[in-house]
Enzyme design. Structure first.
Site, mmCIF file in Angstrom:
data_model
loop_
_atom_site.group_PDB
_atom_site.id
_atom_site.type_symbol
_atom_site.label_atom_id
_atom_site.label_comp_id
_atom_site.label_asym_id
_atom_site.label_seq_id
_atom_site.Cartn_x
_atom_site.Cartn_y
_atom_site.Cartn_z
ATOM 1 N N TYR A 1 1.029 -1.240 -0.035
ATOM 2 C CA TYR A 1 -0.030 0.040 0.030
ATOM 3 C C TYR A 1 0.988 1.253 0.108
ATOM 4 C CZ TYR A 1 -3.913 2.890 1.287
ATOM 5 O OH TYR A 1 -4.873 3.947 1.353
ATOM 6 N N TYR B 1 -5.585 4.796 -7.622
ATOM 7 C CA TYR B 1 -5.707 4.475 -6.285
ATOM 8 C C TYR B 1 -7.081 4.141 -5.938
ATOM 9 C CZ TYR B 1 -5.753 6.336 -1.547
ATOM 10 O OH TYR B 1 -5.947 6.198 -0.043
#
Length: 371
Positions: free
Chosen positions: A271, A321
């Site tokens: 992430y 994203y």
């Protein structure tokens, strides 16, 4: 996914689920679980955010499991963990885990990238001192680490450059133009020490993943990807959480459950809301000693020709994203061997991370292409 306007998060979610059902070959009527992550629109309580009403939009009835979950960027990995637990105990047969969001607008607004949750009273102190959003919060975190361990902006730049190198080979990536360390250093300062190329993208879209039993998966259309390890680590507001993060706990638990070590891992999907997040997560997973990440992850090691292939789709920095679904989706694509030009030859085991808040919540997965 990407700069797609005029569609609601629910619209993206419905399409993502429909595509996942077709991709898997499972019958829609066999879906009996639904776990939902609503992203920023949900966090900001926008009226068109995806919610548990998604069940009705999908036209699915009589679910055995439905929930809207939020541990921010750690949500997706957590959803897959809970889905795997219910499938493995026979409580459900097939669970859809879906993320959908649409914070990006054609016209500037007061929503994303400006003052988020400024608050009133004592809660307004952050806003009054300039801590207005994720970038300003992570900038303080990164500065603390960089000053303590003499890590430079140029070293963070290598992470951005390597991630972009992967994105150049991903047709779904929002940013596919190669960049250099010099390009990074010339990009505008967002919140010192974080420059534009240290920061993730903003994207509209949705991703859905279907979790079922290993036995069931063998009979479906796609090569199955097995969830063999999971773990969570949530330090909350522990004083040192920004330098010693919950990734250490969640990664250890996931790898212990899977019965593997770092030496066994082929690919890392991290992430990466900021370059610093990639650095600190890999560091806390154990790929180097504390404070050595700046040097350890420079020189192309994370890129297509490196020995630690990481964020092979371009990550959130360069691809798209979708909160924690970004690393999960690329992990599945690589494990299936369907990544095309960017496919990593050795892809049996993938370590996946999710990070939520300002390093307050962490979840990790180990995925295997061997079932």
């Amino acid at each position: 996914m990407g700069r797609i306007y005029g569609r609601s998060p629910i619209d993206f979610a419905v399409e993502a689920v429909d595509l996942a059902i077709k991709d898997s070959g499972i019958a829609k009527d066999d879906i009996d679980g639904l776990l939902i992550s609503g992203g920023l629109c949900s966090y900001l309580k926008m009226p068109d955010a995806v919610s548990m009403h998604l069940q009705n939009a999908l036209g699915i009835t009589d679910l055995k499991l439905v929930n809207e979950m939020n541990s921010y960027g750690a949500t997706a990995a957590t959803m897959l963990q809970y889905a795997a637990m219910t499938c493995s105990t026979g409580q459900t047969d097939a669970v859809v885990c879906v993320f959908a969001d649409a914070p990006l607008q054609k016209e500037p607004s007061n929503g994303y990238g400006t003052a988020i949750n400024v608050g009133t009273g004592i809660e307004s102190l952050n806003g009054a001192s300039g801590i207005l959003n994720a970038a300003t919060s992570f900038a303080m975190v990164a500065r603390k680490y960089m000053d303590r361990y003499n890590v430079t902006s140029e070293q963070l730049a290598h992470i951005a450059v390597d991630t972009r190198a992967w994105a150049t080979m991903n047709p779904r990536a929002q940013k596919r133009e190669p960049i250099t360390v010099e390009d990074h250093q010339k990009s505008k300062m967002i919140a010192d020490p974080l420059r534009l190329l240290d920061c993730c993208l903003v994207s509209n879209g949705g991703i859905a993943v279907i979790v079922t039993s290993a036995e069931r998966a063998r009979d479906l259309k796609q090569p199955p990807v097995k969830i063999i390890g999971w773990g969570q680590g949530h330090p909350g507001n522990r004083k040192d959480r920004t330098i010693n993060t919950g990734a250490a706990m969640s990664g250890r638990l996931a790898m212990e459950m899977a019965g593997v070590t770092l030496d066994d891992i082929d690919i890392r999907q991290i992430y990466d809301c900021f370059t610093y997040t990639t650095l600190i997560t890999l560091e806390d997973y154990g790929y180097c000693n504390k404070g050595e990440g700046g040097e350890a992850f420079s020189g192309g090691r994370l890129g297509p020709n490196g020995d630690l292939p990481t964020n092979t789709g371009g990550g959130q920095l360069s691809s798209y994203y979708m909160w924690g679904m970004t690393p999960i989706s690329e992990a599945i694509i690589q494990a299936r061997g369907q990544a095309g030009e960017r496919q990593v030859d050795k892809h049996e085991l993938t370590l996946v991370s999710g990070n939520g808040g300002v390093l307050q919540y962490h979840a990790s997965l180990v995925l295997s292409s061997t079932v």
